[in-house]
Structure formats: structure tokens, C-alpha cells
Design a protein around this motif. Sequence first.
Motif, PDB file in Angstrom:
ATOM      1  N   TRP A 188      11.148  -2.281  -2.173  1.00 53.22           N
ATOM      2  CA  TRP A 188      11.616  -0.769  -2.937  1.00 53.22           C
ATOM      3  C   TRP A 188      11.708  -0.533  -1.770  1.00 53.22           C
ATOM      4  O   TRP A 188      12.728   0.396  -1.522  1.00 53.22           O
ATOM      5  N   HIS A 189      10.702  -0.656  -0.267  1.00 51.13           N
ATOM      6  CA  HIS A 189      11.225   1.051   0.880  1.00 51.13           C
ATOM      7  C   HIS A 189      10.884  -0.344   2.132  1.00 51.13           C
ATOM      8  O   HIS A 189      10.791   0.450   3.288  1.00 51.13           O
ATOM      9  N   PRO A 244       0.666  -1.237   0.356  1.00 50.51           N
ATOM     10  CA  PRO A 244       0.023  -0.174   0.020  1.00 50.51           C
ATOM     11  C   PRO A 244       1.010   1.221   0.120  1.00 50.51           C
ATOM     12  O   PRO A 244       0.135   2.699  -0.381  1.00 50.51           O
ATOM     13  N   HIS A 245       2.104   1.393   0.469  1.00 46.94           N
ATOM     14  CA  HIS A 245       2.805   2.151   0.271  1.00 46.94           C
ATOM     15  C   HIS A 245       3.529   2.579  -1.585  1.00 46.94           C
ATOM     16  O   HIS A 245       4.513   1.657  -1.638  1.00 46.94           O
ATOM     17  N   SER A 295       8.450  -0.644   9.801  1.00 48.08           N
ATOM     18  CA  SER A 295       8.409  -0.052   8.275  1.00 48.08           C
ATOM     19  C   SER A 295      10.134   1.030   8.994  1.00 48.08           C
ATOM     20  O   SER A 295      10.199   1.326   9.470  1.00 48.08           O
ATOM     21  N   ARG A 296      10.925   1.752   7.830  1.00 47.25           N
ATOM     22  CA  ARG A 296      12.093   2.428   8.024  1.00 47.25           C
ATOM     23  C   ARG A 296      11.563   3.556   9.251  1.00 47.25           C
ATOM     24  O   ARG A 296      12.380   4.141  10.386  1.00 47.25           O
ATOM     25  N   ASN A 297      10.800   3.723   8.298  1.00 48.65           N
ATOM     26  CA  ASN A 297      10.766   5.907   9.509  1.00 48.65           C
ATOM     27  C   ASN A 297       9.385   5.132  10.581  1.00 48.65           C
ATOM     28  O   ASN A 297       8.545   6.309  11.235  1.00 48.65           O
TER      29      ASN A 297
END
Length: 142
Positions: free
Chosen positions: A89-90, A69-70, A104-106
Motif C-alpha cells: 500500500w505505502h 501497523p500503518h 518508509s516514504r516520508n
Amino acid sequence: MSTPVRESAREDAWPEDRRDEAPRELFDSGVRRADLDPARPTFVSTPWGPFALYVDSRGTVHALDAFCPHLEGPLFQGTVTEDVVVCPWHLWRFSLQDGRCVGSRNGEGAAARLRRCPVVGGPSGTLHLGPPDAPRRELPGV
């Protein structure tokens, strides 16, 4: 090629404790359990959109959204470790058990969740999917 099949008479294919939840129409993925790689998702195009088949550490097959969804990263190209699929991807991570974002990263995406489809074995040995548990949601501002 995958085709929708009507399975209203196949309630016996649904887990006994959940037969009242059995969908009236199932989709034949055309994929056999033996064809799945536990480390890599398998892409499946369904009447409800793109999904992927994932295998957890207990060998249970899950069908969840094929795209993150991101920014719509290709989860079906991600990796599966410790019952979590990681977006290539992220690096957003989603639980195979309930589809929730578990990292997630952030710290973004806490509300993100992948749609899930129930999975059962069909009479021909292929995996059949029921309709997803929710409509596709957009994440505002992400």
C-alpha cells in the motif's frame, strides 16, 4: 485446517541453544516448508491473530504480523527482497530478522515494529508457531 497443538514434550524440536525459551504451546500452521515461496509471504490465521510466513535469503522461515501497523496494509500480499518485506500500500519496509521498520516514504514509522512468532518444524513436517514476542501496538497519530 490449522489447529493448536500441545508440544510440551517436544523441546527437542526447539533450537538447542534456546530450549529454555521454548513455549509450552505451539500452533500447527498446517504449512510445510516446501510449500513456501521465498518471494511471497504465506498468510496464516493463528490464535494470536493474522501472521504471515516469510523466507529470508538464508532460507530461514520467519512468522511476522500479516498486516502493516500503518493503516493495516496487507503485508502478506507484499514482496520480499533482501530480507525485507515491503507493504504493497505505502511501501513501508520491515526487516524479517527483527520486525523493525527499516524505511518508509516520508521517514514515518521509525518506532513501528511487527510482532514475531518463533517457528519450528513439527513432528508431522508442518511448521509450528509459538506465541508472539509482544502484544499488538497501535501507532498514535500515524
